[in-house]
Design a protein around this motif. Structure first.
Motif, mmCIF file in Angstrom:
data_model
loop_
_atom_site.group_PDB
_atom_site.id
_atom_site.type_symbol
_atom_site.label_atom_id
_atom_site.label_comp_id
_atom_site.label_asym_id
_atom_site.label_seq_id
_atom_site.Cartn_x
_atom_site.Cartn_y
_atom_site.Cartn_z
ATOM 1 N N ASP A 13 17.166 23.902 7.207
ATOM 2 C CA ASP A 13 16.698 22.662 7.841
ATOM 3 C C ASP A 13 15.479 22.110 7.108
ATOM 4 O O ASP A 13 15.254 20.907 7.082
ATOM 5 C CB ASP A 13 16.303 22.903 9.306
ATOM 6 C CG ASP A 13 17.489 23.103 10.233
ATOM 7 O OD1 ASP A 13 18.654 22.995 9.774
ATOM 8 O OD2 ASP A 13 17.245 23.397 11.421
ATOM 9 N N ASP A 14 14.672 22.993 6.525
ATOM 10 C CA ASP A 14 13.404 22.601 5.900
ATOM 11 C C ASP A 14 13.350 22.790 4.384
ATOM 12 O O ASP A 14 12.501 22.195 3.723
ATOM 13 C CB ASP A 14 12.260 23.404 6.521
ATOM 14 C CG ASP A 14 12.146 23.172 8.012
ATOM 15 O OD1 ASP A 14 12.253 22.019 8.453
ATOM 16 O OD2 ASP A 14 11.963 24.157 8.747
ATOM 17 N N TYR A 15 14.235 23.629 3.836
ATOM 18 C CA TYR A 15 14.185 23.966 2.406
ATOM 19 C C TYR A 15 15.567 23.885 1.772
ATOM 20 O O TYR A 15 16.564 24.251 2.398
ATOM 21 C CB TYR A 15 13.642 25.386 2.205
ATOM 22 C CG TYR A 15 12.199 25.526 2.624
ATOM 23 C CD1 TYR A 15 11.161 25.271 1.727
ATOM 24 C CD2 TYR A 15 11.860 25.888 3.919
ATOM 25 C CE1 TYR A 15 9.841 25.372 2.118
ATOM 26 C CE2 TYR A 15 10.545 25.994 4.322
ATOM 27 C CZ TYR A 15 9.531 25.728 3.413
ATOM 28 O OH TYR A 15 8.223 25.826 3.803
ATOM 29 N N ASP A 16 15.602 23.421 0.527
ATOM 30 C CA ASP A 16 16.802 23.519 -0.302
ATOM 31 C C ASP A 16 16.674 24.813 -1.091
ATOM 32 O O ASP A 16 15.695 24.993 -1.830
ATOM 33 C CB ASP A 16 16.908 22.327 -1.268
ATOM 34 C CG ASP A 16 17.252 21.030 -0.540
ATOM 35 O OD1 ASP A 16 18.101 21.065 0.370
ATOM 36 O OD2 ASP A 16 16.658 19.994 -0.889
ATOM 37 N N LYS A 34 12.932 24.464 -2.586
ATOM 38 C CA LYS A 34 12.099 23.256 -2.514
ATOM 39 C C LYS A 34 11.966 22.830 -1.064
ATOM 40 O O LYS A 34 12.945 22.776 -0.322
ATOM 41 C CB LYS A 34 12.708 22.116 -3.325
ATOM 42 C CG LYS A 34 12.514 22.297 -4.800
ATOM 43 C CD LYS A 34 12.683 21.011 -5.552
ATOM 44 C CE LYS A 34 12.420 21.297 -7.026
ATOM 45 N NZ LYS A 34 12.665 20.151 -7.848
ATOM 46 N N GLU A 35 10.729 22.529 -0.698
ATOM 47 C CA GLU A 35 10.462 22.020 0.643
ATOM 48 C C GLU A 35 10.998 20.597 0.717
ATOM 49 O O GLU A 35 10.628 19.745 -0.086
ATOM 50 C CB GLU A 35 8.961 22.049 0.907
ATOM 51 C CG GLU A 35 8.584 21.724 2.313
ATOM 52 C CD GLU A 35 7.100 21.903 2.571
ATOM 53 O OE1 GLU A 35 6.700 21.615 3.706
ATOM 54 O OE2 GLU A 35 6.362 22.321 1.659
ATOM 55 N N LYS A 36 11.893 20.327 1.659
ATOM 56 C CA LYS A 36 12.529 19.010 1.754
ATOM 57 C C LYS A 36 11.525 17.900 2.049
ATOM 58 O O LYS A 36 11.619 16.811 1.501
ATOM 59 C CB LYS A 36 13.613 19.022 2.842
ATOM 60 C CG LYS A 36 14.836 19.820 2.456
ATOM 61 C CD LYS A 36 15.879 19.780 3.554
ATOM 62 C CE LYS A 36 17.125 20.527 3.145
ATOM 63 N NZ LYS A 36 18.174 20.469 4.181
ATOM 64 N N ARG A 37 10.546 18.174 2.890
ATOM 65 C CA ARG A 37 9.587 17.148 3.310
ATOM 66 C C ARG A 37 8.720 16.664 2.152
ATOM 67 O O ARG A 37 8.430 15.476 2.037
ATOM 68 C CB ARG A 37 8.711 17.709 4.435
ATOM 69 C CG ARG A 37 7.758 16.713 5.059
ATOM 70 C CD ARG A 37 6.998 17.309 6.244
ATOM 71 N NE ARG A 37 6.313 18.557 5.935
ATOM 72 C CZ ARG A 37 5.116 18.640 5.329
ATOM 73 N NH1 ARG A 37 4.479 17.553 4.974
ATOM 74 N NH2 ARG A 37 4.573 19.809 5.093
ATOM 75 N N THR A 38 8.301 17.569 1.275
ATOM 76 C CA THR A 38 7.365 17.214 0.201
ATOM 77 C C THR A 38 7.958 17.351 -1.200
ATOM 78 O O THR A 38 7.316 16.980 -2.178
ATOM 79 C CB THR A 38 6.128 18.123 0.255
ATOM 80 O OG1 THR A 38 6.541 19.468 0.009
ATOM 81 C CG2 THR A 38 5.423 18.022 1.599
ATOM 82 N N ASN A 39 9.147 17.922 -1.300
ATOM 83 C CA ASN A 39 9.789 18.231 -2.580
ATOM 84 C C ASN A 39 8.961 19.212 -3.421
ATOM 85 O O ASN A 39 9.033 19.236 -4.633
ATOM 86 C CB ASN A 39 10.092 16.961 -3.378
ATOM 87 C CG ASN A 39 11.211 17.184 -4.379
ATOM 88 O OD1 ASN A 39 12.158 17.923 -4.115
ATOM 89 N ND2 ASN A 39 11.116 16.549 -5.529
ATOM 90 N N THR A 40 8.142 20.030 -2.741
ATOM 91 C CA THR A 40 7.300 21.020 -3.418
ATOM 92 C C THR A 40 8.110 22.261 -3.750
ATOM 93 O O THR A 40 8.832 22.783 -2.903
ATOM 94 C CB THR A 40 6.104 21.413 -2.519
ATOM 95 O OG1 THR A 40 5.369 20.237 -2.196
ATOM 96 C CG2 THR A 40 5.190 22.405 -3.217
ATOM 97 N N ASP A 59 5.477 30.158 4.778
ATOM 98 C CA ASP A 59 6.369 29.836 5.882
ATOM 99 C C ASP A 59 7.306 31.021 6.037
ATOM 100 O O ASP A 59 7.615 31.700 5.059
ATOM 101 C CB ASP A 59 7.176 28.578 5.552
ATOM 102 C CG ASP A 59 7.440 27.702 6.757
ATOM 103 O OD1 ASP A 59 7.181 28.145 7.891
ATOM 104 O OD2 ASP A 59 7.917 26.574 6.563
#
Length: 83
Positions: A13-16, A34-40, A59
Motif C-alpha cells: 500500500d505504501d511501497y513499491d 520505493k516509498e510511493k508518497r515521496t518516491n524515496t 517503517d
C-alpha cells in the motif's frame, strides 16, 4: 532506540518492492523499495519478529512471509557498506 508500532496493512500500500537485491544481511536478503508518497529509495529487510529486530527501522510491517510471522523492515538506503 526506535520503537515504532508495526503496521498491519500490506506493505505494498505504501511501497513499491523491487526484485533488486542490494545485499545479504545476517538475517536474510535486503531488497530495494520505493516509498510511493515521496518516491524515496529505501532498503527492505525481511526479519523474523524479535525485540532485537525492532531496533533499526524507518517503517515496519507485521505481516507473514513464507507462512511465518515476520517483520518487513524499511530502512534508509545507503550505497556500499554492510547491510
Amino acid at each position: 532506540m526506535n520503537t515504532r508500532t508495526p503496521k498491519t496493512t500490506p506493505i505494498t500500500d505504501d511501497y513499491d518492492i523491487s526484485n533488486t537485491v542490494l545485499g545479504l544481511g545476517i538475517n536474510g536478503k535486503v531488497v530495494e523499495c520505493k516509498e510511493k508518497r515521496t518516491n524515496t529509495r529505501r532498503a527492505l529487510k525481511v526479519l523474523h519478529d524479535s525485540p532485537k529486530a525492532r531496533r533499526e527501522i524507518i517503517d515496519v510491517y507485521d505481516n507473514t512471509y513464507g507462512g511465518k510471522r515476520c517483520l518487513l523492515v524499511v530502512m534508509e538506503c545507503m550505497d556500499g557498506g554492510e547491510l
